[in-house]
Design a protein around this motif. Sequence first.
Motif, mmCIF file in Angstrom:
data_model
loop_
_atom_site.group_PDB
_atom_site.id
_atom_site.type_symbol
_atom_site.label_atom_id
_atom_site.label_comp_id
_atom_site.label_asym_id
_atom_site.label_seq_id
_atom_site.Cartn_x
_atom_site.Cartn_y
_atom_site.Cartn_z
ATOM 1 N N MET A 1 33.127 -12.868 19.730
ATOM 2 C CA MET A 1 33.858 -12.679 20.988
ATOM 3 C C MET A 1 33.805 -13.963 21.813
ATOM 4 O O MET A 1 32.782 -14.622 21.890
ATOM 5 N N SER A 2 34.938 -14.309 22.419
ATOM 6 C CA SER A 2 34.991 -15.534 23.207
ATOM 7 C C SER A 2 34.092 -15.452 24.429
ATOM 8 O O SER A 2 33.908 -14.399 25.015
ATOM 9 N N SER A 3 33.546 -16.608 24.836
ATOM 10 C CA SER A 3 32.713 -16.653 26.033
ATOM 11 C C SER A 3 33.541 -16.914 27.279
ATOM 12 O O SER A 3 33.005 -16.956 28.373
ATOM 13 N N ALA A 81 26.344 -23.498 33.809
ATOM 14 C CA ALA A 81 26.135 -22.923 32.480
ATOM 15 C C ALA A 81 24.712 -22.422 32.280
ATOM 16 O O ALA A 81 24.433 -21.736 31.295
ATOM 17 N N ARG A 82 23.813 -22.755 33.224
ATOM 18 C CA ARG A 82 22.443 -22.244 33.116
ATOM 19 C C ARG A 82 22.425 -20.711 33.136
ATOM 20 O O ARG A 82 21.504 -20.084 32.612
ATOM 21 N N ALA A 83 23.422 -20.116 33.770
ATOM 22 C CA ALA A 83 23.447 -18.657 33.873
ATOM 23 C C ALA A 83 23.881 -17.991 32.578
ATOM 24 O O ALA A 83 23.591 -16.810 32.358
ATOM 25 N N ALA A 84 24.568 -18.728 31.720
ATOM 26 C CA ALA A 84 25.218 -18.111 30.567
ATOM 27 C C ALA A 84 24.241 -17.367 29.664
ATOM 28 O O ALA A 84 24.527 -16.262 29.192
ATOM 29 N N ALA A 85 23.082 -17.953 29.430
ATOM 30 C CA ALA A 85 22.123 -17.331 28.509
ATOM 31 C C ALA A 85 21.348 -16.205 29.171
ATOM 32 O O ALA A 85 20.885 -15.282 28.478
ATOM 33 N N GLY A 86 21.206 -16.225 30.496
ATOM 34 C CA GLY A 86 20.367 -15.248 31.174
ATOM 35 C C GLY A 86 21.086 -14.015 31.661
ATOM 36 O O GLY A 86 20.443 -13.003 31.970
ATOM 37 N N ALA A 113 27.874 -23.771 25.985
ATOM 38 C CA ALA A 113 26.586 -23.075 25.904
ATOM 39 C C ALA A 113 26.616 -21.972 24.855
ATOM 40 O O ALA A 113 25.562 -21.559 24.347
ATOM 41 N N ALA A 114 27.807 -21.488 24.523
ATOM 42 C CA ALA A 114 27.942 -20.418 23.536
ATOM 43 C C ALA A 114 27.871 -20.933 22.106
ATOM 44 O O ALA A 114 27.836 -20.134 21.156
ATOM 45 N N TYR A 115 27.838 -22.245 21.931
ATOM 46 C CA TYR A 115 27.805 -22.807 20.570
ATOM 47 C C TYR A 115 26.540 -22.375 19.833
ATOM 48 O O TYR A 115 25.431 -22.424 20.376
ATOM 49 N N ARG A 116 26.732 -21.955 18.585
ATOM 50 C CA ARG A 116 25.614 -21.640 17.705
ATOM 51 C C ARG A 116 25.893 -22.249 16.336
ATOM 52 O O ARG A 116 27.015 -22.173 15.835
ATOM 53 N N ASP A 123 22.227 -16.150 14.404
ATOM 54 C CA ASP A 123 21.703 -16.353 15.753
ATOM 55 C C ASP A 123 22.401 -15.373 16.683
ATOM 56 O O ASP A 123 23.537 -14.963 16.443
ATOM 57 N N LYS A 124 21.707 -14.986 17.743
ATOM 58 C CA LYS A 124 22.280 -14.046 18.688
ATOM 59 C C LYS A 124 23.395 -14.720 19.486
ATOM 60 O O LYS A 124 23.196 -15.799 20.052
ATOM 61 N N PRO A 125 24.568 -14.105 19.556
ATOM 62 C CA PRO A 125 25.657 -14.704 20.337
ATOM 63 C C PRO A 125 25.395 -14.569 21.830
ATOM 64 O O PRO A 125 24.606 -13.730 22.274
#
Length: 461
Positions: A1-3, A81-86, A113-116, A123-125
């Motif tokens: 799914m797109s970020s 982008a710091r918020a993206a993971a949290g 930040a969504a790059y994996r 890895d968890k999206p």
Amino acid sequence: MSSIIAAPDASHLPLHLVEEGALDAVTATLSEGHANWATANGFTGALGQLCILPGADGRPSGALLGMGSAVKRRRGRFHAARAAAGLPDGDWSIASHMTPAEAEEAALGWHLAAYRFTRYKADKPQKARLVLPAGVDSARLAAIVAGECLTRDLINTPASDMGPEELESAFLHLATEFGADAQVIRGDDLLAENFPLIHAVGRASSRAPRLLDLRWGTEGPRLTLVGKGVCFDTGGLDIKPASSMGLMKKDMGGAATVMGLARMIMGLGLRLRLRVLVPAVENAVGGNAFRPQDVLHSRKGLTVEVNNTDAEGRLVLADALALADEEKPDLLVSMATLTGAARVAVGPDLAPFYCDDERVAGALAEAGRAVADPLWRMPFWDPYETLIEPAIADLDNAPSGGMAGSITAALFLRRFVTGTAHYAHFDIYGWQPTAAPARPKGGVGQGARAVLDALPGVLGL
């Protein structure tokens, strides 16, 4: 799914960006319960601090992200982008006012930040999705992200799966995707076609050296990109110690970066004539490896005394640059993970570049600041030219003394660009040593977005 999602609606959750010391101004716009919640949780607006606001049903109804002080923000980039993971799963929109540049950086950072890198391990999206801020060009954003992700994937792939042949396959796939023409010269054909330096560096490997050549576009100014494609660098007979060999899968970072930049350019359909040249080799140890004190001939006709086989990147670039220079493009850009001296000088976060043209250099520097792709201009220092002139050949690939190593490498490359008016060389690192906002640990593009942003002014697009 797109970020990233495009259209806001009432169901989207607001993300408030809060400067340190300005909490009262934000909480005044919140409900009393949310204001009390933020205070009770010790939220101050410190950089990176995240406070999720609860709704009446216990599910998130919004969030606060600390943006710190102006001084702290200058110490980094992509802070939103710091918020993206949290943040939890949901569609989030930034509720705070942003300038156009801030909105673009926020959207780009969130997406990056969504790059994996999941080729070998799941890895968890990233769960949180961002509503595209008003005024951000979604097509341009998508092209830039796709180019950067290509660069990261190529660098992150180990040499076992990213040798010269696999880099060629990725190169040809890129050409096919955008209808570009591509040619490949392999193995001993490099000698027949007068690329002796590329052949000399790569001939000891079981994986044949090659020159990759892509052309796209039929009108507009000529732009040529040259990227160092050393898929693994043992150092050759001047072999590297294990401590220096550990990251050598990234020694094709220059090739990965110009391929990512080319993808951005073609994806955006810029009106120019693009050429991409990648000398793809593995610098290996073998009975037929080139040796210290060998004197090699180049496509340009200049002879080169080899005083260190671990200074091979400038050799393969030399032949590719000589070919590019024969066409006299309007702008020629080379990118390479070329010297450790550049890392000593500016560290991993800055991309040093060399350019004699004040207008082009100024445009690149300004673009780097505008798009959060930091560059630092270094000098083509003419008094050091004598350092690359040995006694028995035209050039020395590794001057003794160890001083000004990045500058002498750049001066070496400049000797092969004599007919092109505008030339810029980037001595990049291509690796993020520790995770940072929008940049997970691993391969990373440097300089590509700055070059892309500078092209309209430099080439008159």
